[in-house]
Enzyme design. Sequence first.
Site, PDB file in Angstrom:
ATOM      1  N   GLU A  91      -9.654  -1.686   5.446  1.00 56.11           N
ATOM      2  CA  GLU A  91     -10.286  -1.364   6.725  1.00 56.11           C
ATOM      3  C   GLU A  91     -11.501  -2.261   6.951  1.00 56.11           C
ATOM      4  OE1 GLU A  91      -8.723   0.378   8.682  1.00 56.11           O
ATOM      5  OE2 GLU A  91      -8.202   2.394   7.997  1.00 56.11           O
ATOM      6  N   HIS A 147      -7.315  -4.510  10.410  1.00 56.70           N
ATOM      7  CA  HIS A 147      -7.077  -4.282   8.977  1.00 56.70           C
ATOM      8  C   HIS A 147      -5.753  -4.897   8.518  1.00 56.70           C
ATOM      9  CE1 HIS A 147      -4.973  -0.233   9.895  1.00 56.70           C
ATOM     10  NE2 HIS A 147      -4.083  -0.917   9.206  1.00 56.70           N
ATOM     11  N   ASN A 169      -7.541  -2.516  14.528  1.00 64.25           N
ATOM     12  CA  ASN A 169      -8.937  -2.820  14.184  1.00 64.25           C
ATOM     13  C   ASN A 169      -9.048  -4.037  13.254  1.00 64.25           C
ATOM     14  OD1 ASN A 169      -8.094  -1.869  11.719  1.00 64.25           O
ATOM     15  ND2 ASN A 169      -9.400  -0.054  11.681  1.00 64.25           N
ATOM     16  N   ASP A 195       0.809  -1.207   0.000  1.00 63.76           N
ATOM     17  CA  ASP A 195       0.000   0.000   0.000  1.00 63.76           C
ATOM     18  C   ASP A 195       0.846   1.262   0.000  1.00 63.76           C
ATOM     19  OD1 ASP A 195       0.965  -0.378   2.560  1.00 63.76           O
ATOM     20  OD2 ASP A 195      -0.985  -0.627   3.495  1.00 63.76           O
TER      21      ASP A 195
HETATM   22  C1  GLP Z   1      -0.647   0.590   8.581  1.00 62.85           C
HETATM   23  C2  GLP Z   1      -0.261  -0.272   7.385  1.00 62.85           C
HETATM   24  C3  GLP Z   1      -0.462  -1.735   7.672  1.00 62.85           C
HETATM   25  C4  GLP Z   1       0.168  -2.095   9.012  1.00 62.85           C
HETATM   26  C5  GLP Z   1      -0.522  -1.319  10.103  1.00 62.85           C
HETATM   27  C6  GLP Z   1      -0.005  -1.654  11.494  1.00 62.85           C
HETATM   28  O1  GLP Z   1      -1.987   0.885   8.622  1.00 62.85           O
HETATM   29  N1  GLP Z   1      -0.991   0.076   6.201  1.00 62.85           N
HETATM   30  O2  GLP Z   1       0.125  -2.498   6.619  1.00 62.85           O
HETATM   31  O3  GLP Z   1       0.043  -3.479   9.238  1.00 62.85           O
HETATM   32  O4  GLP Z   1      -0.283   0.057   9.844  1.00 62.85           O
HETATM   33  O5  GLP Z   1       1.149  -0.939  11.755  1.00 62.85           O
HETATM   34  P1  GLP Z   1       2.125  -1.199  12.969  1.00 62.85           P
HETATM   35  O6  GLP Z   1       2.926  -2.376  12.597  1.00 62.85           O
HETATM   36  O7  GLP Z   1       2.951   0.052  13.038  1.00 62.85           O
HETATM   37  O8  GLP Z   1       1.287  -1.406  14.164  1.00 62.85           O
END
Ligand code: GLP
Length: 259
Positions: A148, A143, A141, A67
Amino acid sequence: MLVVIKKDYDEVSKEAARVVAELVYEKPNSVLGLATGGTPLALYQELIRMHKEDGLDFSKVTTFNLDEYINLPPSHPQSYHYFMRENLFKHINLNPRFIHIPSGMVDVNDINRINRYCEWYEEQMEKAGGIDLQILGIGANGHIGFNEPGSSLGSRTRIKTLTDSTKEDNARFFHGDLSQIPQYAITMGIGTIMEAHWILLLASGKNKANAIKDTVEGPVCARVPASILQMHRKAIIIVDEDAASMLSIEYEALTPDLL
Ligand code: GLP
């Protein structure tokens, strides 16, 4: 889906790196799906170490990132282009021609053009032979990528609006300033992710415990996008004890050999 519980973040990351390295040694022209966020950072550091000290060779590897935020230029420190360059790409020997990250520099008002771009991104994955191993983090959440809650479980690469809870979670990367966080992102879809041959989802910390419980032991539903991984035959969830703290069933301590 296989669930593996490790003591802490460091062990989760080392185990994940072992799995990625095993694949790259076995199949030097592997196609890797890459994730951003805080979680894969130590995995990337370990891969860099393996490249520098053990000669792990990425020269034939192709990568596709999950992404990217819309409207953050690649030079912006919070763009995923910047993240990947700083935290992995510039330290290993990937061929720049084999690196793919969705472009965030699209006009949100031109939805047809965005859709064409997303189709093109999917075509590149197909041409590369599909993703061998997709690395995932998970949002609090539930995702994955930026899919989402409520995302269609069959969705493909497309534009998504970020939820308030994701913006709040990610505000820490934008000096806590919610107004600086982009409203939209381009993300691989859940259907796209599910086509990867192997999936490796990593989670660490108590703030992920609820999402991991819903993902692993809850019903498969669009409210928890990661729960679809229950339907994937080669999905491995590696979590630390904190992230596993709300699970009620006993799980593995060992990841089986991938290949
Ligand atoms: C973002 C990314 C996800 C990632 C999520 C959790 O939203 N788009 O790919 O898994 O954050 O991030 P973290 O690993 O910093 O908790």
